[in-house]
Design a protein around this motif. Sequence first.
Motif, PDB file in Angstrom:
ATOM      1  N   THR A 318      39.819  17.354  40.323  1.00 45.61           N
ATOM      2  CA  THR A 318      39.237  17.961  39.123  1.00 45.61           C
ATOM      3  C   THR A 318      39.910  19.291  38.804  1.00 45.61           C
ATOM      4  OG1 THR A 318      37.114  16.891  39.579  1.00 45.61           O
ATOM      5  CG2 THR A 318      37.098  18.787  38.084  1.00 45.61           C
ATOM      6  N   LEU A 319      40.126  20.113  39.832  1.00 47.12           N
ATOM      7  CA  LEU A 319      40.818  21.383  39.611  1.00 47.12           C
ATOM      8  C   LEU A 319      42.286  21.153  39.262  1.00 47.12           C
ATOM      9  CD1 LEU A 319      39.277  23.500  42.516  1.00 47.12           C
ATOM     10  CD2 LEU A 319      38.695  23.582  40.085  1.00 47.12           C
ATOM     11  N   GLY A 320      42.903  20.116  39.870  1.00 50.40           N
ATOM     12  CA  GLY A 320      44.295  19.819  39.564  1.00 50.40           C
ATOM     13  C   GLY A 320      44.497  19.399  38.127  1.00 50.40           C
ATOM     14  N   ASN A 321      43.481  18.811  37.520  1.00 48.41           N
ATOM     15  CA  ASN A 321      43.606  18.379  36.131  1.00 48.41           C
ATOM     16  C   ASN A 321      43.500  19.520  35.138  1.00 48.41           C
ATOM     17  OD1 ASN A 321      43.920  15.744  36.977  1.00 48.41           O
ATOM     18  ND2 ASN A 321      41.749  15.235  36.744  1.00 48.41           N
ATOM     19  N   VAL A 322      43.097  20.700  35.600  1.00 44.92           N
ATOM     20  CA  VAL A 322      43.044  21.865  34.706  1.00 44.92           C
ATOM     21  C   VAL A 322      44.052  22.922  35.141  1.00 44.92           C
ATOM     22  CG1 VAL A 322      40.662  21.492  33.987  1.00 44.92           C
ATOM     23  CG2 VAL A 322      41.127  22.839  36.051  1.00 44.92           C
ATOM     24  N   GLY A 323      45.059  22.519  35.911  1.00 43.61           N
ATOM     25  CA  GLY A 323      46.172  23.405  36.180  1.00 43.61           C
ATOM     26  C   GLY A 323      46.257  23.964  37.576  1.00 43.61           C
ATOM     27  N   ASP A 349      39.295  27.102  47.446  1.00 41.63           N
ATOM     28  CA  ASP A 349      40.368  28.082  47.253  1.00 41.63           C
ATOM     29  C   ASP A 349      41.297  27.510  46.189  1.00 41.63           C
ATOM     30  OD1 ASP A 349      42.338  29.968  47.323  1.00 41.63           O
ATOM     31  OD2 ASP A 349      43.129  29.391  49.298  1.00 41.63           O
ATOM     32  N   PRO A 350      41.150  27.912  44.914  1.00 45.25           N
ATOM     33  CA  PRO A 350      41.904  27.249  43.839  1.00 45.25           C
ATOM     34  C   PRO A 350      43.385  27.584  43.828  1.00 45.25           C
ATOM     35  CG  PRO A 350      40.682  29.091  42.964  1.00 45.25           C
ATOM     36  CD  PRO A 350      40.274  28.971  44.409  1.00 45.25           C
ATOM     37  N   GLY A 351      43.767  28.742  44.384  1.00 45.97           N
ATOM     38  CA  GLY A 351      45.150  29.157  44.266  1.00 45.97           C
ATOM     39  C   GLY A 351      45.468  29.546  42.834  1.00 45.97           C
ATOM     40  N   GLN A 378      52.506  14.424  30.815  1.00 43.65           N
ATOM     41  CA  GLN A 378      52.596  15.820  31.255  1.00 43.65           C
ATOM     42  C   GLN A 378      53.749  16.458  30.488  1.00 43.65           C
ATOM     43  OE1 GLN A 378      50.916  17.936  33.938  1.00 43.65           O
ATOM     44  NE2 GLN A 378      51.902  19.184  32.384  1.00 43.65           N
ATOM     45  N   PHE A 379      53.512  17.636  29.920  1.00 46.06           N
ATOM     46  CA  PHE A 379      54.513  18.261  29.064  1.00 46.06           C
ATOM     47  C   PHE A 379      54.990  19.575  29.667  1.00 46.06           C
ATOM     48  CE2 PHE A 379      51.571  15.920  26.245  1.00 46.06           C
ATOM     49  CZ  PHE A 379      52.445  14.925  25.833  1.00 46.06           C
ATOM     50  N   GLU A 380      56.208  19.924  29.336  1.00 42.54           N
ATOM     51  CA  GLU A 380      56.753  21.205  29.767  1.00 42.54           C
ATOM     52  C   GLU A 380      56.025  22.342  29.060  1.00 42.54           C
ATOM     53  OE1 GLU A 380      61.380  19.799  30.638  1.00 42.54           O
ATOM     54  OE2 GLU A 380      60.878  20.882  28.800  1.00 42.54           O
ATOM     55  N   GLY A 381      55.813  23.428  29.825  1.00 40.59           N
ATOM     56  CA  GLY A 381      55.154  24.595  29.258  1.00 40.59           C
ATOM     57  C   GLY A 381      53.647  24.492  29.198  1.00 40.59           C
ATOM     58  N   SER A 382      53.071  23.354  29.615  1.00 40.44           N
ATOM     59  CA  SER A 382      51.617  23.203  29.600  1.00 40.44           C
ATOM     60  C   SER A 382      51.075  23.324  31.016  1.00 40.44           C
ATOM     61  CB  SER A 382      51.227  21.849  29.002  1.00 40.44           C
ATOM     62  OG  SER A 382      51.712  20.796  29.810  1.00 40.44           O
ATOM     63  N   TRP A 383      49.756  23.416  31.121  1.00 41.39           N
ATOM     64  CA  TRP A 383      49.140  23.511  32.438  1.00 41.39           C
ATOM     65  C   TRP A 383      49.354  22.215  33.208  1.00 41.39           C
ATOM     66  CZ3 TRP A 383      48.427  28.234  33.532  1.00 41.39           C
ATOM     67  CH2 TRP A 383      47.901  29.144  32.618  1.00 41.39           C
ATOM     68  N   PHE A 384      49.550  22.348  34.479  1.00 43.81           N
ATOM     69  CA  PHE A 384      49.730  21.204  35.362  1.00 43.81           C
ATOM     70  C   PHE A 384      48.470  20.332  35.349  1.00 43.81           C
ATOM     71  CE2 PHE A 384      48.982  19.201  39.435  1.00 43.81           C
ATOM     72  CZ  PHE A 384      50.195  18.617  39.759  1.00 43.81           C
ATOM     73  N   SER A 385      48.666  19.003  35.288  1.00 46.94           N
ATOM     74  CA  SER A 385      47.551  18.051  35.345  1.00 46.94           C
ATOM     75  C   SER A 385      47.978  16.858  36.189  1.00 46.94           C
ATOM     76  CB  SER A 385      47.143  17.591  33.942  1.00 46.94           C
ATOM     77  OG  SER A 385      46.213  16.531  34.026  1.00 46.94           O
ATOM     78  N   GLN A 386      47.308  16.668  37.318  1.00 48.47           N
ATOM     79  CA  GLN A 386      47.640  15.548  38.191  1.00 48.47           C
ATOM     80  C   GLN A 386      47.343  14.221  37.509  1.00 48.47           C
ATOM     81  OE1 GLN A 386      49.166  15.859  41.332  1.00 48.47           O
ATOM     82  NE2 GLN A 386      49.493  13.701  40.876  1.00 48.47           N
ATOM     83  N   ALA A 387      46.270  14.163  36.744  1.00 48.55           N
ATOM     84  CA  ALA A 387      45.935  12.925  36.034  1.00 48.55           C
ATOM     85  C   ALA A 387      47.030  12.571  35.033  1.00 48.55           C
ATOM     86  CB  ALA A 387      44.590  13.065  35.330  1.00 48.55           C
TER      87      ALA A 387
END
Length: 832
Positions: A318-323, A349-351, A378-387
């Motif tokens: 869930t945290l990975g999907n918001v960056g 610990d979100p990092g 997944q796009f360049e310049g956007s927040w990381f999303s594992q989903a």
Amino acid sequence: MTRPIVRRCLLSLALAAALAGPAQAQNFDAFQVADIRVEGLQRIAPGTVFTYLPVERGDQIDRRKTAEAIRALFRTGFFSDVRLERQGDILVVVVTERPAINTITLTGNKDIQTEDLLNGLRGIGLSEGETFNPLNLDRVTQELLRQYNNRGKYNVSIVPTVSNLDRNRVDISIVIAEGKASRIRDINIVGNETFGEDVLRRNWESGTSNWLSWYRRDDQYSREKLSGDLEKLTNFYLDRGYVDFNVESTQVAISPDKRDIFVTANVAEGPVYTVSSVKVSGETILPQEELERLIILKEGDTFSRGLVELTSDAIIATLGNVGYAFAQVNPVPEIDRDNRTIGLNFFVDPGPRVQVRRIEFSGNTTTADEVLRREMRQFEGSWFSQAAIDRSKIRLQRLGFFDTVDVETPPVPGQPDMVDVKITVKERNSGQFTFGLGYQQSYGLITTLQLVQNNFVGTGNRFALSLQHNSYSEQFALSFTDPYFTDDGISLGFSIAHSDFDYSDRDANLANFNNAVSSAEFFSLIPLTETDAISVSLGIDRNQITTDDFNTPPMLIDYLVDSLGDRARYPQYHVDNDGNPQTDPSNDDDDPSTTDPLTLGPYRKWNINAWRLQLGWQRDSRNDFLMPTRGLYHRIGAEIVLPGSDLEYYRINYNFEHYWLIRSWLGLRTAAEIGYGDSYGDTRKQQCRVYDELGELTTEFENCGLPFFRNYYVGGPNSVRGFEANSIGPIYTFGDSYQQALGGSFKTAGSFELYFPTLFDNRGTRLSAFFDWGNVYRGPDVWEAKTLRLSAGISLTWQSPMGPIAISYAAPLQYERHDQIERLQFTFGGSF
């Protein structure tokens, strides 16, 4: 003096002698080196010696420096002997090079591939062209013994042989006698009071001999497998609340002949713990109650480590999907052994929140980057999303252009809040080329030329051209599809085709008539979501149907006459009554005063024009194009021949597939298909003769239904295996044995298939066991379950370098006396 002390003293003396010996052998006093000369070199350059020699011109050399120099040269591993001599003020370095390895030959290895062994040898410096060091050969022998022992082969024999050659070279031959793997004869778990041994060992990879051991090799002992099984045993108890469970000891005994293994594991179960409290703490980023909803375990539940891990993974995802790509969740237990409870605190610990700096592709030598990039979610310049990354990988796999798709997300050096997405693909042959001659019972002699390119010149566009001739048909088709006609992913394509079917060949299992079809259409696929899309096509068809009064089933001719009206028979000719070929055909008999009437042939021809509209909706969540293992596929389609066409009718189809991965080595595929068609409008108003399932005409009439040339057929490699192609369903019988399949307006078919995805190393190869069922009917009102045809068998599918090959062997389980059986069937296509 005790024995260990004596042994240590002897070892110390031996080492001292080895180190002091070379220095004592040099019988010269200290001097200043004016020059250095190297003797004895054959392959090694003098500069290499000077690089490692800790003495230079002008240095003062003595016995200590001499010993140091000799040790330095020995440490290189290049030399079997090193001496230092003095000639005046010149230091002479005399060396004897170790031989070079000319060839390495491995024989007898079956369990471990030769290439894998050579790679391992290369890692320790034993490879062709390298300097030979006998110590390395001893290390290799011991390592091979260890590897084979880990695979349960204790009778292995490894004999290395070194052959000396000229020019200071050697050949190395390693002869391996693997022997047979030791079999596990007994596994005994001691101390288990709550669960039986069968339950505890249900998912173990190690086991005693059974009827599947020839395939699974679970009765072959392996230290790594046993360690993994004991870990599974621990997990089994921890997932059921036994927090204090422990494997106290493990004994592995081997029989004197090294053929049988006996395993005993001593365990202590301990009490069952329940959950006293659960909470989330730390920097949760999202509202705490939102993360608490992800906790599977509740207060009062029996503790389960598996559910704790699932909860942690859910929060991380869930945290990975918001960056927050590097988020960590540490479950902190608070154990109360007196009350046998355990409290859980999920510390978050979100990092840092992470952005994607760059998306890079490699391995796509043919496919343009744009083709891959447009599938990315997944796009360049956007927040990381594992989903988004996981979905991107699935979309790339479903293109069908690649054998493998690997995704890595390495952090950017010096920037903890940035990652790169690196995607490595291995391209496969995305085109098919078939040219050749063949023979198949259903089609006779086949001549084929087919060119299909699913990734046309790397653009992702699909181009197809096919020409085929066999005993009853000639076909031509040309199509082109642009899957990204718009940036939103709307595809657009066209196709033109012409086919001429002569069904007079009895082996075709089709009703006897000729059908020449010319068609052209435009089609489009419009995506709605990641998995849903609708399809639209509009085309025009021209069917030219030719019947034969003597061979075409009469109900087919009656349908054309009743719905379209009769057509003139041909050819037209006069009977040669007087036997004189010179007589005028207009009056060819013995009586010149009369004119013979024309005699008509048995053929009639109908031209049927149609405007055809097709609409469809599909949902496709399968995880792979070639060999899916998970996901669903639904498709509902409607084909409508529009008003104003010569015949007005429609067909509705539903297709379904579902893939499950039951185990890593076992999957299940279920599939079903339903099709129904009927007429409407002016065609529906016409009255046609009724016939029964055996093709017998009755005296009844009903509204004309679906045209026979658009009927459904079942049977063959692509539907119910074990029966000849198109042979299942209503038939018309000429005489006692000649049968013609009529097809039907209602179709039901399906399959259950167990497949073994890990049986072969090749990802594109799959063995399966299947159960097929199906039939076609004159209409849904005559459907009966007892009339379904059933078959079961095995199938091998191989994505070979020459194209997809499928071979099946099936045994019909439920069939009728008149059904045509064909147990062994295959399909083949070529690729380039």
